[in-house]
Design a protein around this motif. Structure first.
Motif, PDB file in Angstrom:
ATOM      1  N   LYS A 176      64.144   4.505  -8.218  1.00 59.02           N
ATOM      2  CA  LYS A 176      64.190   5.478  -7.128  1.00 59.02           C
ATOM      3  C   LYS A 176      63.252   5.065  -5.991  1.00 59.02           C
ATOM      4  O   LYS A 176      63.588   5.176  -4.812  1.00 59.02           O
ATOM      5  CB  LYS A 176      63.812   6.862  -7.650  1.00 59.02           C
ATOM      6  CG  LYS A 176      64.788   7.451  -8.646  1.00 59.02           C
ATOM      7  CD  LYS A 176      64.287   8.780  -9.178  1.00 59.02           C
ATOM      8  CE  LYS A 176      65.254   9.370 -10.202  1.00 59.02           C
ATOM      9  NZ  LYS A 176      64.755  10.653 -10.760  1.00 59.02           N
ATOM     10  N   GLU A 177      62.089   4.581  -6.354  1.00 59.11           N
ATOM     11  CA  GLU A 177      61.095   4.187  -5.354  1.00 59.11           C
ATOM     12  C   GLU A 177      61.575   3.003  -4.517  1.00 59.11           C
ATOM     13  O   GLU A 177      61.421   2.991  -3.294  1.00 59.11           O
ATOM     14  CB  GLU A 177      59.776   3.850  -6.057  1.00 59.11           C
ATOM     15  CG  GLU A 177      59.112   5.060  -6.689  1.00 59.11           C
ATOM     16  CD  GLU A 177      58.115   4.675  -7.772  1.00 59.11           C
ATOM     17  OE1 GLU A 177      57.517   5.585  -8.367  1.00 59.11           O
ATOM     18  OE2 GLU A 177      57.950   3.461  -8.027  1.00 59.11           O
ATOM     19  N   THR A 178      62.147   2.014  -5.156  1.00 59.67           N
ATOM     20  CA  THR A 178      62.643   0.848  -4.417  1.00 59.67           C
ATOM     21  C   THR A 178      63.853   1.218  -3.553  1.00 59.67           C
ATOM     22  O   THR A 178      64.033   0.676  -2.462  1.00 59.67           O
ATOM     23  CB  THR A 178      63.018  -0.294  -5.376  1.00 59.67           C
ATOM     24  OG1 THR A 178      63.938   0.201  -6.371  1.00 59.67           O
ATOM     25  CG2 THR A 178      61.790  -0.842  -6.074  1.00 59.67           C
ATOM     26  N   PHE A 208      54.216   0.805  -7.098  1.00 56.62           N
ATOM     27  CA  PHE A 208      55.453   1.213  -7.740  1.00 56.62           C
ATOM     28  C   PHE A 208      55.183   1.577  -9.195  1.00 56.62           C
ATOM     29  O   PHE A 208      54.185   1.148  -9.794  1.00 56.62           O
ATOM     30  CB  PHE A 208      56.489   0.087  -7.686  1.00 56.62           C
ATOM     31  CG  PHE A 208      57.075  -0.141  -6.327  1.00 56.62           C
ATOM     32  CD1 PHE A 208      57.822   0.846  -5.701  1.00 56.62           C
ATOM     33  CD2 PHE A 208      56.893  -1.348  -5.670  1.00 56.62           C
ATOM     34  CE1 PHE A 208      58.374   0.625  -4.450  1.00 56.62           C
ATOM     35  CE2 PHE A 208      57.439  -1.577  -4.415  1.00 56.62           C
ATOM     36  CZ  PHE A 208      58.177  -0.580  -3.807  1.00 56.62           C
ATOM     37  N   SER A 209      56.104   2.358  -9.752  1.00 58.15           N
ATOM     38  CA  SER A 209      56.008   2.706 -11.173  1.00 58.15           C
ATOM     39  C   SER A 209      56.317   1.479 -12.025  1.00 58.15           C
ATOM     40  O   SER A 209      56.622   0.391 -11.520  1.00 58.15           O
ATOM     41  CB  SER A 209      56.983   3.840 -11.502  1.00 58.15           C
ATOM     42  OG  SER A 209      56.658   5.005 -10.782  1.00 58.15           O
ATOM     43  N   THR A 210      56.255   1.667 -13.331  1.00 57.10           N
ATOM     44  CA  THR A 210      56.496   0.568 -14.261  1.00 57.10           C
ATOM     45  C   THR A 210      57.871  -0.054 -14.018  1.00 57.10           C
ATOM     46  O   THR A 210      58.857   0.646 -13.782  1.00 57.10           O
ATOM     47  CB  THR A 210      56.435   1.077 -15.710  1.00 57.10           C
ATOM     48  OG1 THR A 210      55.190   1.745 -15.910  1.00 57.10           O
ATOM     49  CG2 THR A 210      56.557  -0.075 -16.696  1.00 57.10           C
ATOM     50  N   GLU A 211      57.925  -1.358 -14.080  1.00 56.75           N
ATOM     51  CA  GLU A 211      59.174  -2.064 -13.825  1.00 56.75           C
ATOM     52  C   GLU A 211      60.243  -1.639 -14.818  1.00 56.75           C
ATOM     53  O   GLU A 211      59.979  -1.389 -15.988  1.00 56.75           O
ATOM     54  CB  GLU A 211      58.934  -3.578 -13.941  1.00 56.75           C
ATOM     55  CG  GLU A 211      59.996  -4.399 -13.259  1.00 56.75           C
ATOM     56  CD  GLU A 211      59.615  -5.857 -13.131  1.00 56.75           C
ATOM     57  OE1 GLU A 211      60.505  -6.654 -12.842  1.00 56.75           O
ATOM     58  OE2 GLU A 211      58.423  -6.182 -13.338  1.00 56.75           O
TER      59      GLU A 211
END
Length: 220
Positions: free
Chosen positions: A105-107, A95-98
Motif C-alpha cells: 500500500k505504501e509503495t 516503509f513497512s516490512t518487505e
C-alpha cells in the motif's frame, strides 16, 4: 499645463523624487507621472516597508542583501520549481516490512504521489472555484502549491528534510484524508482505500481536491 507646473512647484516632496525643476519639458512628463505614482505608492506602505526592513536586520539579512543586491534578487525572484526539486523535498520516511500488505500500500501511494507531481508540473490539474460573492475563477495547481501545503513555504529549500509518512491506524476509515505537518515538513497519507484503490489519474484528482480544501492550504 500651467496648472500642472504650478502644482508641481507647490509640491515639496518633488525634491525627494529627484525633481528639482518645476518646469518639466513635454518629453519628460511621462517620467514625472511615473515618479509621482511610485512616490504615492511608497508613501502609502511606508510603515510596512520600515517593518520589513527591521525584520530583515535579523541575522544580518538586510546587510547581506544591500551588500550583494544582484545575488539577493536572484534568490528572491519568482521562478517555477521543477518536479525533481519537489520530489527531493518529500521522500518516504520508511516503509513497512518487505512483502507485507502495508508495504504494498505504501509503495502504491508513493508511486501515485510522484505521478501526481508530474501532472502538476505540467499544469494538467485545474478546477473552478466559486467564492462567497458568487464570482468564479480557475485554479491551476502548481508545484509551489504542493510545497506550500507540505511545508508552508513555496521554495524548495529543504531537499532531503521533508518526508512522506503513512498513518497505519484505522486503515478501514475511507473518510480520512491526507494531512500535512508544515513545521515538520511532512505529508501524511492514511493507508485507506481513498488513496489505494483509485487509478493514478483518479488519485491525482482526489488529492488535488483534498489539498485545495485543507487547513494547511488556508481553508477553514
Amino acid at each position: 499645463e500651467y496648472m500642472g507646473t504650478r502644482c508641481l512647484a507647490d509640491l515639496p516632496e518633488r525634491f525627494d523624487m529627484g525633481i528639482n525643476n518645476a518646469n518639466i519639458p513635454f518629453e519628460d512628463k511621462t517620467k514625472v507621472v511615473q515618479l509621482l505614482t511610485r512616490h504615492i505608492v511608497y508613501c502609502s506602505v511606508s510603515e510596512e516597508i520600515a517593518c520589513f526592513r527591521e525584520g530583515l536586520k535579523s541575522y544580518d539579512v538586510y546587510y547581506i542583501m544591500t551588500s550583494f543586491p544582484e545575488e539577493s534578487c536572484k534568490l528572491l525572484a519568482h521562478r517555477e520549481v521543477t518536479y525533481e526539486e519537489v520530489k527531493l523535498c518529500f521522500v518516504p520516511n520508511y516503509f513497512s516490512t518487505e512483502r507485507s500488505r502495508e508495504r504494498e500500500k505504501e509503495t502504491t501511494i508513493t508511486f501515485k504521489f510522484y505521478q501526481f507531481l508530474k501532472r502538476v508540473g505540467k499544469q494538467e490539474l485545474s478546477t473552478v472555484v466559486v467564492d462567497d460573492g458568487g464570482d468564479s475563477r480557475t485554479v491551476v495547481l502548481s508545484l509551489g502549491d504542493i510545497l506550500q501545503f507540505g511545508s508552508g513555504s513555496r521554495y524548495p529549500t529543504f531537499q532531503g528534510e521533508g518526508r512522506i509518512e503513512f498513518d497505519r491506524t484505522d486503515v478501514g476509515d475511507t473518510g480520512r484524508r491526507v494531512r500535512a505537518d508544515t513545521c515538520g515538513k511532512v505529508i501524511r497519507f492514511p493507508l485507506n482505500d481513498r488513496y489505494i484503490l483509485p487509478s493514478a489519474k483518479e488519485f491525482a484528482e482526489i488529492l488535488f481536491d483534498d489539498i485545495l480544501n485543507s487547513k494547511e492550504f488556508g481553508m477553514p
